[in-house]
Design a protein around this motif. Structure first.
Motif, short mmCIF file in Angstrom:
data_model
loop_
_atom_site.label_atom_id
_atom_site.label_comp_id
_atom_site.label_asym_id
_atom_site.label_seq_id
_atom_site.Cartn_x
_atom_site.Cartn_y
_atom_site.Cartn_z
N ALA A 1 -32.17 -7.51 -26.00
CA ALA A 1 -33.38 -7.23 -25.24
C ALA A 1 -34.30 -8.44 -25.19
N GLY A 2 -34.18 -9.32 -26.20
CA GLY A 2 -34.99 -10.53 -26.23
C GLY A 2 -34.44 -11.66 -25.38
N GLY A 3 -33.31 -11.44 -24.73
CA GLY A 3 -32.79 -12.45 -23.80
C GLY A 3 -31.46 -13.07 -24.16
N ALA A 4 -30.93 -12.79 -25.35
CA ALA A 4 -29.61 -13.32 -25.71
C ALA A 4 -28.54 -12.66 -24.86
N ARG A 5 -27.51 -13.42 -24.52
CA ARG A 5 -26.41 -12.89 -23.71
C ARG A 5 -25.24 -12.43 -24.57
N ALA A 6 -25.19 -12.91 -25.79
CA ALA A 6 -24.13 -12.53 -26.72
C ALA A 6 -24.68 -12.60 -28.14
N VAL A 7 -24.42 -11.56 -28.93
CA VAL A 7 -24.99 -11.45 -30.27
C VAL A 7 -23.96 -10.87 -31.23
N VAL A 8 -23.86 -11.46 -32.42
CA VAL A 8 -22.97 -10.91 -33.44
C VAL A 8 -23.73 -10.79 -34.75
N PRO A 9 -23.46 -9.71 -35.52
CA PRO A 9 -24.03 -9.62 -36.88
C PRO A 9 -23.18 -10.44 -37.84
N VAL A 10 -23.82 -11.14 -38.75
CA VAL A 10 -23.09 -12.01 -39.68
C VAL A 10 -23.63 -11.89 -41.09
N LEU A 11 -22.79 -12.31 -42.05
CA LEU A 11 -23.19 -12.40 -43.45
C LEU A 11 -22.76 -13.77 -43.97
N PRO A 12 -23.47 -14.30 -44.95
CA PRO A 12 -23.07 -15.60 -45.51
C PRO A 12 -21.76 -15.50 -46.29
N VAL A 13 -21.07 -16.62 -46.40
CA VAL A 13 -19.88 -16.71 -47.23
C VAL A 13 -20.33 -17.07 -48.65
N VAL A 14 -19.98 -16.23 -49.61
CA VAL A 14 -20.46 -16.44 -50.97
C VAL A 14 -19.40 -16.99 -51.91
N ASP A 15 -18.13 -16.84 -51.58
CA ASP A 15 -17.06 -17.35 -52.43
C ASP A 15 -16.81 -18.83 -52.15
N THR A 16 -16.32 -19.53 -53.17
CA THR A 16 -15.84 -20.89 -52.93
C THR A 16 -14.70 -20.83 -51.93
N THR A 17 -14.76 -21.69 -50.92
CA THR A 17 -13.77 -21.68 -49.84
C THR A 17 -13.03 -23.02 -49.83
#
Length: 222
Positions: free
Chosen positions: A118-134
């Motif tokens: 509604a604020g004008g974005a054309r594509a939006v995804v929910p995300v969470l940080p990566v907390v494990d060592t990668t």
């Protein structure tokens, strides 16, 4: 749109000697797809389209609320979304694409995605940080380096899109094209920026048997 046509091979559920589609596997006493669809309706979504396996269509129809539209899914996630999207081509308003395997996504996540659109974005995804060592490993399974976590995120659903943007992006995709893992990657391939909002640990995806023990319905959804 709810993607529920997956075979669930990694989950390994069996009924009467035959594999059970992942979306029909019960968690907290009810099929995943039922939780997922009812969660969207509770968050204020007006119309829900569910992509299902052809041979299980009647079973899905008996489980889901009246008014939910069913379409036959495809051999891939991309094909299933394209089939569902054909039912959403008309009208105005945003489009959400959700995994049936995320049965307990809180309504607040849905609201954040819709607010960003509604604020004008054309594509939006929910995300969470990566907390494990990668780390990066070679073909022999040995660690060759670490990946900085600060800029990494785990992507969840529902993913939200401007309707015209998603339609145009999928019009560019062919069945023989790249194997996209989600809808945001389809849109990004079309050159559209993808924005993020905060996800939620309750929106965890069920993929393997252990996840059925790990993912439980929250006492209160908000």
């Amino acid at each position: 749109m709810v993607v529920a046509a997956g075979s669930g091979v990694r989950l390994g559920a069996v009924r009467a000697g035959r594999p059970v589609p992942k979306a029909l596997v019960e968690v907290d006493g009810r099929p995943m797809v039922t939780h997922a669809v009812e969660g969207l309706l509770a968050a204020g979504v007006d119309d829900v389209v569910v992509a299902v396996p052809r041979e299980h269509r009647e079973e899905f129809a008996a489980l889901l609320p009246a008014g939910v539209t069913l379409v036959v899914g495809g051999d891939t996630r991309t094909a299933s979304v394209r089939n569902a999207l054909a039912q959403c081509a008309d009208g105005d308003g945003p489009v959400l694409v959700h995994d049936a395997a995320r049965p307990f996504t809180p309504p607040a996540v849905v609201h954040r995605v819709l607010a960003a659109l509604a604020g004008g974005a054309r594509a939006v995804v929910p995300v969470l940080p990566v907390v494990d060592t990668t780390v990066v490993v070679d073909d022999d399974g040995q660690v060759t380096g670490e990946v900085a976590r600060a800029a990494l995120r785990r992507v969840q659903t529902p993913q939200g899109f401007d309707r015209g943007t998603l339609l145009a992006a999928y019009a560019r995709v062919t069945d023989g094209g790249p194997g996209f893992t989600d809808d945001a990657s389809v849109v990004r391939a079309a050159g559209v920026p993808v924005h993020t909002v905060a996800g939620d640990e309750l929106a965890a995806k069920i993929t393997v048997p252990h996840d059925l023990q790990r993912v439980v319905r929250p006492a209160v959804q908000a």
